[in-house]
Motif scaffolding. Structure first.
Motif, short mmCIF file in Angstrom:
data_model
loop_
_atom_site.label_atom_id
_atom_site.label_comp_id
_atom_site.label_asym_id
_atom_site.label_seq_id
_atom_site.Cartn_x
_atom_site.Cartn_y
_atom_site.Cartn_z
N ASN A 251 0.83 -1.21 0.00
CA ASN A 251 0.00 0.00 0.00
C ASN A 251 0.87 1.26 0.00
N GLU A 252 1.97 1.22 0.78
CA GLU A 252 2.88 2.37 0.79
C GLU A 252 3.58 2.51 -0.56
N ALA A 253 3.91 1.39 -1.16
CA ALA A 253 4.53 1.44 -2.49
C ALA A 253 3.59 2.10 -3.49
N ILE A 254 2.32 1.72 -3.44
CA ILE A 254 1.32 2.31 -4.34
C ILE A 254 1.26 3.83 -4.14
N GLU A 255 1.30 4.28 -2.89
CA GLU A 255 1.25 5.72 -2.61
C GLU A 255 2.40 6.44 -3.28
N ASN A 256 3.60 5.87 -3.21
CA ASN A 256 4.76 6.52 -3.81
C ASN A 256 4.69 6.52 -5.32
#
Length: 463
Positions: A251-256
Motif C-alpha cells: 500500500n505504501e509502495a502504491i502511494e509513492n
C-alpha cells in the motif's frame, strides 16, 4: 569556458536574425557575436552558427574566441586538418590558452587517439582556471580506453572542484559498478554526503547501491533523504516504491508510485508497478485496471501485455491470455519466457501446432530445459510427427544425456519406426537409469508396451 547567453545576448540575437532577413549589414561587438554563435551551437543550429562566425570574423578578425568557435565547427564536421591548422596559428599567439589544448584533445579523441588527447588535456590543466571541466574530459578519455580506475579518479577530481556536477557523480558510480566495487561506492557516497547533506542525487545513488546489496531498510532511508532534499524528485519516489515492494509494504509502495503520476505525466512503469502491488494484495480487478493503463500509456511495453496475459492465465481464461501473449511476442520476438507462455497457453487450448511452434522457438532461443524438450516431443507425437519427434529427442540427448524421460521416448519412437535394435538399446539405457519410470512407455506407446519382449525386459530391471 565560452560566454554565457543573457538578456543582452537575446537582443543581439534578434538584431542578427533581422539582419539575415533584410541582408543589411549591422555592426556587433565581438562579445555579441560570441553569444550569438554560442546560442546557435548549443541549440544545434550549426549553419546559422557558421554564418555568425563568418560575419563575426569579418568584423573582428583577431577574435580568438570566434576562431575557437570556427575550430569547434571544423571538428564537428570532421575537417580535422583545417581545425589543426587554425589551432597552430592560435598557439603561436596564445600558447597559454587552455582552449587550444582542449580543442586539440577533441581532435585526437575523434580520431581515437585517446592517449594523445589525455596529454593535451593535462597541458590544459596547467592553464585553465576551470579545472572541473578538464578533469571531466579526462575522465571521458579514460573511459574510452576502458581504464575505469583512472576515469573514476578524474571524475572524483572534477567533483572536488564542482560539487554540483552531477554528471561526474553519475560517472563515478558507473565506474564503481563496472569495477564491481559496491562497498567502495557506498563508502564514497557517504563521505560525499557528509559534506553535501542535501544532495538529492547522491542520496538517490546511495539508495540504489543499498537496494542492489539487498539492504532494503538503508535503501529506504536514503530515498527518504533524497525526497527531503527535493520533494519533486520523481526518481526517488519510484525507487522508494520498489524498495517498499521488496519489503511487502504494497500500500505504501502504491502511494509513492501515485505521487509520481501527480508530479509529472503518467508513466507506464508506475502503472505497471501499481498493478503488481494490487496483484500482490489480491486486488485482481484493480491490478488488471492498471495493467490496461500501462499498455494504454505505452502500447510497446511488452511487460504490460505479459502482465495482462498472466492475469488471464491465473483466471484460466486462456483465450484472452492468448490474445495478450500474442501482443507481447509481437513486440519482443526474442524473449524465451514469452514463447514458453505462448506455447503453454496454446497447449491448454489444444492448439497443438502453435504450441509446438512456441516450444521450438524457445529452444531456438536457448531454452534447453528438459521440460521444454519433453513437452515438444509429446506434442509432435500427438501430431504424428515421429521423425521430428526423434530429431527433437536426439538434440535433447546432447543436453541431457542421463535423462530417462528422453530415452524412454526415443525407445518408443524407434519401435514405432520399426528400428527394434535402437528401440531396445534406448529402452535398456532408460531402465538402467530409472526402471520405475517405465510406466511412461505404457502411457505414450501402449502398442509397444504390450510386446512380450518389452514387458520381459522391464521385469528384469524392476525386480
Amino acid at each position: 569556458m565560452y560566454p554565457a547567453h543573457n538578456e543582452d545576448g537575446n537582443f543581439a540575437l534578434t538584431r542578427f536574425e533581422s539582419m539575415l532577413k533584410t541582408n543589411d549589414v549591422l555592426f556587433f561587438d565581438s562579445e555579441e557575436f560570441e553569444n550569438i554563435v554560442n546560442h546557435y551551437l548549443e541549440n544545434g543550429k550549426v549553419n546559422l552558427a557558421k554564418k555568425a562566425i563568418k560575419l563575426g570574423l569579418a568584423q573582428h578578425p583577431t577574435s580568438t574566441t570566434l576562431k575557437l568557435f570556427q575550430i569547434e565547427v571544423f571538428i564537428f564536421e570532421n575537417y580535422f586538418e583545417k581545425a589543426d591548422e587554425l589551432l597552430n596559428e592560435l598557439y603561436t599567439l596564445e600558447p597559454y590558452n587552455e582552449e587550444i589544448y582542449i580543442q586539440k584533445a577533441n581532435i585526437y579523441s575523434k580520431q581515437d587517439k585517446h592517449q594523445k588527447a589525455i596529454e593535451m588535456l593535462e597541458r590544459a590543466l596547467e592553464y585553465t582556471p576551470d579545472k572541473a571541466d578538464v578533469y571531466s574530459l579526462l575522465g571521458m578519455e579514460y573511459l574510452f580506453l576502458d581504464n575505469f580506475e583512472e576515469a573514476k579518479t578524474h571524475f572524483m577530481r572534477c567533483l572536488e572542484h564542482n560539487e554540483e556536477d552531477y554528471s561526474a557523480l553519475y560517472n563515478i558510480i558507473y565506474c564503481f559498478d563496472f569495477l564491481d566495487q559496491q562497498e567502495e561506492a557506498i563508502d564514497y557516497l557517504n563521505i560525499f554526503l557528509n559534506k553535501n547533506p542535501y544532495c538529492e542525487v547522491a542520496w538517490h545513488q546511495l539508495g540504489k547501491q543499498y537496494f542492489d546489496a539487498k539492504l532494503y531498510e538503508k535503501a529506504l532511508t536514503s530515498f527518504d533523504f533524497a525526497i527531503i532534499s527535493d520533494d519533486q524528485f520523481i526518481g526517488a519516489y519510484l525507487e522508494k516504491g520498489k524498495v517498499l515492494e521488496k519489503l511487502k509494504r504494497y500500500n505504501e509502495a502504491i502511494e509513492n508510485y501515485r505521487i509520481t503520476l501527480e508530479l509529472d505525466d503518467p508513466t507506464s512503469f508506475a502503472y505497471l508497478r501499481i498493478g503488481k502491488c494490487f496483484e500482490a494484495l489480491g486486488e485482481d480487478d484493480l491490478a488488471l485496471k492498471h495493467y490496461k493503463k500501462t499498455v494504454h500509456e505505452d502500447p510497446l511495453l511488452d511487460k504490460g501485455w505479459i502482465s495482462i496475459s498472466d492475469y488471464y492465465i491465473k483466471k484460466s481464461d486462456f483465450q484472452k491470455a492468448l490474445y495478450y501473449i500474442n501482443k507481447a511476442v509481437d513486440i519482443d520476438e526474442n524473449n524465451v519466457l514469452y514463447w514458453k507462455r505462448y506455447a503453454k497457453i496454446n497447449h491448454r487450448l489444444n492448439f497443438l501446432e502453435e504450441a509446438e511452434r512456441g516450444y521450438r522457438k524457445s529452444l531456438e532461443l536457448g531454452n534447453y530445459e528438459l521440460e521444454t524438450w519433453v513437452t515438444r516431443c509429446d506434442i509432435l507425437l500427438k501430431l504424428g510427427e515421429y521423425e521430428a519427434a526423434l530429431t527433437n529427442c536426439l538434440q535433447a540427448e546432447e543436453f541431457h544425456p542421463e535423462a530417462a524421460e528422453i530415452m524412454y521416448r526415443m525407445a518408443g519412437i524407434y519401435f514405432k519406426l520399426n528400428d527394434g535394435d535402437k528401440g531396445y538399446y534406448y529402452l535398456k539405457n532408460a531402465l538402467k537409469i530409472d526402471p520405475e519410470y517405465a510406466i511412461l512407455m505404457d502411457e505414450l506407446f501402449p502398442y509397444v508396451f504390450t510386446r512380450k519382449s518389452v514387458l520381459d525386459l522391464v521385469k528384469v530391471y524392476q525386480k
